[in-house]
Design an enzyme around this catalytic site. Structure first.
Site, mmCIF file in Angstrom:
data_model
loop_
_atom_site.group_PDB
_atom_site.id
_atom_site.type_symbol
_atom_site.label_atom_id
_atom_site.label_comp_id
_atom_site.label_asym_id
_atom_site.label_seq_id
_atom_site.Cartn_x
_atom_site.Cartn_y
_atom_site.Cartn_z
ATOM 1 N N GLY A 95 0.881 -1.297 0.071
ATOM 2 C CA GLY A 95 0.068 0.040 -0.139
ATOM 3 C C GLY A 95 0.930 1.272 0.015
ATOM 4 O O GLY A 95 2.120 1.142 0.509
ATOM 5 N N GLY A 107 1.220 5.327 1.378
ATOM 6 C CA GLY A 107 1.246 6.068 2.825
ATOM 7 C C GLY A 107 2.395 5.554 3.714
ATOM 8 O O GLY A 107 2.708 5.838 4.741
ATOM 9 N N HIS A 166 -0.461 0.925 9.734
ATOM 10 C CA HIS A 166 -1.547 1.259 8.914
ATOM 11 C C HIS A 166 -2.540 1.955 9.908
ATOM 12 O O HIS A 166 -3.470 2.074 9.721
ATOM 13 C CB HIS A 166 -2.261 0.307 8.157
ATOM 14 C CG HIS A 166 -1.403 -0.437 7.396
ATOM 15 N ND1 HIS A 166 -0.928 -1.752 7.627
ATOM 16 C CD2 HIS A 166 -1.185 -0.510 6.230
ATOM 17 C CE1 HIS A 166 -0.177 -2.243 6.674
ATOM 18 N NE2 HIS A 166 -0.231 -1.399 5.817
ATOM 19 N N GLY A 205 8.714 39.077 23.931
ATOM 20 C CA GLY A 205 8.371 39.518 25.202
ATOM 21 C C GLY A 205 9.401 39.248 26.175
ATOM 22 O O GLY A 205 9.504 39.415 27.235
ATOM 23 N N ASP A 206 10.788 39.196 25.510
ATOM 24 C CA ASP A 206 11.999 38.939 26.486
ATOM 25 C C ASP A 206 13.016 39.993 26.468
ATOM 26 O O ASP A 206 13.960 39.671 27.043
ATOM 27 C CB ASP A 206 12.570 37.407 26.060
ATOM 28 C CG ASP A 206 13.136 37.594 24.721
ATOM 29 O OD1 ASP A 206 13.025 38.606 24.213
ATOM 30 O OD2 ASP A 206 13.897 36.689 24.599
ATOM 31 N N CYS A 207 12.775 41.215 25.959
ATOM 32 C CA CYS A 207 13.796 42.188 25.708
ATOM 33 C C CYS A 207 14.273 42.525 27.198
ATOM 34 O O CYS A 207 15.481 42.678 27.412
ATOM 35 C CB CYS A 207 13.200 43.252 24.933
ATOM 36 S SG CYS A 207 14.630 44.595 24.654
ATOM 37 N N THR A 264 14.611 49.881 15.135
ATOM 38 C CA THR A 264 15.520 48.857 16.035
ATOM 39 C C THR A 264 16.326 49.687 16.955
ATOM 40 O O THR A 264 16.252 50.953 16.853
ATOM 41 C CB THR A 264 16.245 48.181 15.028
ATOM 42 O OG1 THR A 264 17.323 48.937 14.428
ATOM 43 C CG2 THR A 264 15.739 47.241 13.888
#
Length: 569
Positions: A55, A57, A220, A401-403, A493
């Site tokens: 088969g 897949g 399968h 959100g980590d600056c 920046t």
């Protein structure tokens, strides 16, 4: 129904084979059939031809194993369905007419495959063709033998390889059949999955709870022998090997200490390659601990079950001859091209390069005194630590959100560094040393950008202490950041604040300029530039992937730079 790029199952198998053949000049389709053959069919005249299939897949199985040194051809069914008798027979006739000296069918042990390949074999024999069939059943899942016998799974690929190497070396059909059957008897495979799979357009084959995994499932999406809580990789591997080699399991593989094996760590289709590497390491470790020699280890996607997030382990007991056959060259695209040799967790590491000792510059009489440097750096650090939450908040709209965390980490690293030793007073050395601290401890893009800035600025200050040197240093630092960071002024920046300050510092080059007044003007320019980023569209950095309408705040990097310059003053 799970999302897929293909939403109906019809035509899937044909399209997948067409894509494979389009990309591989060594493969051809057989007209009117879902059959892939070697492009150099005339080369099998007088040799044994090998055909396999099943088969679709399970890609790259089976078409990925067609090539010199492996299979002559494969017959593909629809997704998870056996190929038709007509197509198997067409493949047999095609290789027989090319002059094959006998044909071996390598079939996985499933009723549909046995029936269709078996029926085609009988018809071909009636036409006078010398065809044999080897049925592979390598599954170690079931503790009590069922009437259907063991399922054929990933170990079949090793049988393709052994048979292919023998055929390429000119072995007879009798010899190949005998050796392949012997190899199949000393081989076992076991699967483990964290998710089911789903045929395009259909619902998943079974459900697993968030915290469950299934042991011993088929390729399968058939259910396995045991459900259990999700285990970390090493414990999961331990469980698999224990089940595979448990003497009370009728389908177990006898594995005595001192045995040599070939190990296949197979991705069932949807596991990340990162996890596969972790599982492979755990499998090698676990086997080594049992005193097993891993003559060869193969890692990758060999026989999959669509997008099932799982792994199977195959072990084949080997002698020198089998290892030679596994090592033999092949052009099959799905067989890994790696250096032949045993697997081990004890591989010697390349020794770390020896760093040349730093030349200490003459420190006397250059730049501000150490106490003054310490005071300024303490002010910079406490400013950044106080701003941590504000910078994180500004970063949430545009980045991850980590600056604030990143700058706080830098501040703590500088404080620790100053506690361990007095900072050098010479400007060039001071900036170089700070660059080292930030590169090692700060992390993120900011750490590298500050590192680049300070390293380049330090070069301009070598042996100089005049005011214009600081203007040159600022320009050199910015130039380095632009070269590697890809941002320009106006891209929203940290560079915006730096650039504005640098323009103001150019006044230091005028004779009689008051450094403190120039620095105060530079800080003002930097603060104004940071505030102005509020209205800019991001042209670089992570924020550039976000629509500007969502960025109402100033850029956190620009705000941080302005604050640092303010603290220096």
């Amino acid at each position: 129904v799970p999302k897929k790029l293909v939403m109906t199952v019809s035509g899937c198998a044909d399209d997948a084979l067409a894509g494979l053949v389009a990309c591989n000049p060594g493969l051809r389709l057989l007209q009117g059939h879902r059959v892939v053959l070697r492009d150099d069919l005339p080369a099998i005249r007088g040799r044994v031809a090998l055909l396999s299939g099943g088969g679709s897949g399970h890609e790259p199985a089976h078409a990925g194993y067609v090539g010199k040194g492996m299979l002559t051809g494969v017959v593909a069914g629809a997704v998870f369905a056996s190929p038709s008798v007509g197509s198997v027979l067409a493949a047999i006739r095609a290789v027989a007419q090319a002059g094959a000296a006998g044909i071996l069918l390598i079939v996985k042990n499933y009723t549909g495959d046995r029936l269709n390949f078996g029926m085609a074999l009988e018809r071909a024999r009636a036409e006078g063709t010398d065809v044999r069939m080897v049925v592979v059943g390598d599954d170690c899942a079931f503790a009590t033998p069922g009437k259907a016998g063991r399922r054929g799974i990933c170990g079949t690929v090793l049988i393709h390889k052994v048979a292919g190497a023998l055929a390429e070396a000119g072995a007879s059909l009798d010899e190949i059949e005998k050796k392949v059957m012997a190899a199949a008897k000393v081989m076992g495979t076991l699967g483990l999955s964290l998710s089911p799979c789903s045929i395009p357009g259909s619902k998943p084959s079974f459900q697993l709870a968030e915290d469950e995994m299934e042991l011993g499932l088929g390729i399968h999406g058939e259910a396995g022998v045991r459900r259990m809580k999700v285990l970390p990789a090493d414990k999961a591997v331990e469980t698999m090997l224990k089940h595979m080699t448990d003497p009370s399991n009728a389908s177990h593989l006898s594995l005595a200490p001192g045995s040599s094996v070939v190990l296949v760590v197979n991705n069932l289709g949807g596991l990340s390659c990162l996890e596969l590497g972790i599982v492979a390491g755990a499998a090698v470790r676990c086997l080594e601990n049992r005193g097993i020699r891993i003559a060869r280890a193969l890692m990758g996607s060999f026989m999959t079950a669509l997008e099932m997030a799982g792994v199977s382990l195959t072990l084949m007991l080997v002698d020198e001859e089998l290892v030679r056959l596994i090592d033999a060259k092949t052009t099959a695209m799905a067989w890994p091209n790696i250096v032949a040799g045993p697997a081990t967790t004890q591989r010697e590491e390349v020794p770390a390069p020896i760093e040349a000792p730093r030349k200490l510059q003459d420190e006397t009489g250059i730049g501000p005194g150490t106490a003054r440097v310490q005071r300024v750096l303490e002010r910079v650090c406490s400013t950044l630590l106080d701003m941590q939450d504000k910078l994180n908040e500004l970063d949430r709209g545009a980045g991850d959100g980590d600056c604030g965390h990143t700058h706080a980490r830098a501040a703590q690293a500088i404080q620790e560094w100053m506690r361990s030793r007095p900072p050098p007073a010479a400007p060039a050395q001071l900036l170089s040393a700070l660059a080292d601290v930030l590169l090692e401890q700060m992390g993120g893009s900011s750490g590298v950008l500050y590192g680049l800035f300070l390293t380049a600025a330090a070069q301009s200050l070598r042996g100089r202490s005049d005011s214009p040197a600081w203007a040159d240093a600022m320009d050199a630092g910015i130039e380095a950041m632009q070269r590697y960071g890809g941002a320009a002024p106006g891209d929203r920046t940290m560079l915006d604040s730096l650039f504005a300050a640098a323009q103001a510092l150019h006044s230091l080059r005028s004779p009689g300029a008051d450094p403190l007044q120039v620095l105060a003007a530079a800080v003002q320019s930097a603060e104004a530039a940071a505030e102005a980023t509020r209205h800019m569209e991001a042209g670089a950095g992570r924020a550039s992937y976000i629509r500007s309408s969502r960025l109402e705040q100033p850029d956190p990097g620009a705000v941080a730079v302005a604050a640092v310059l303010g603290a220096v003053l």
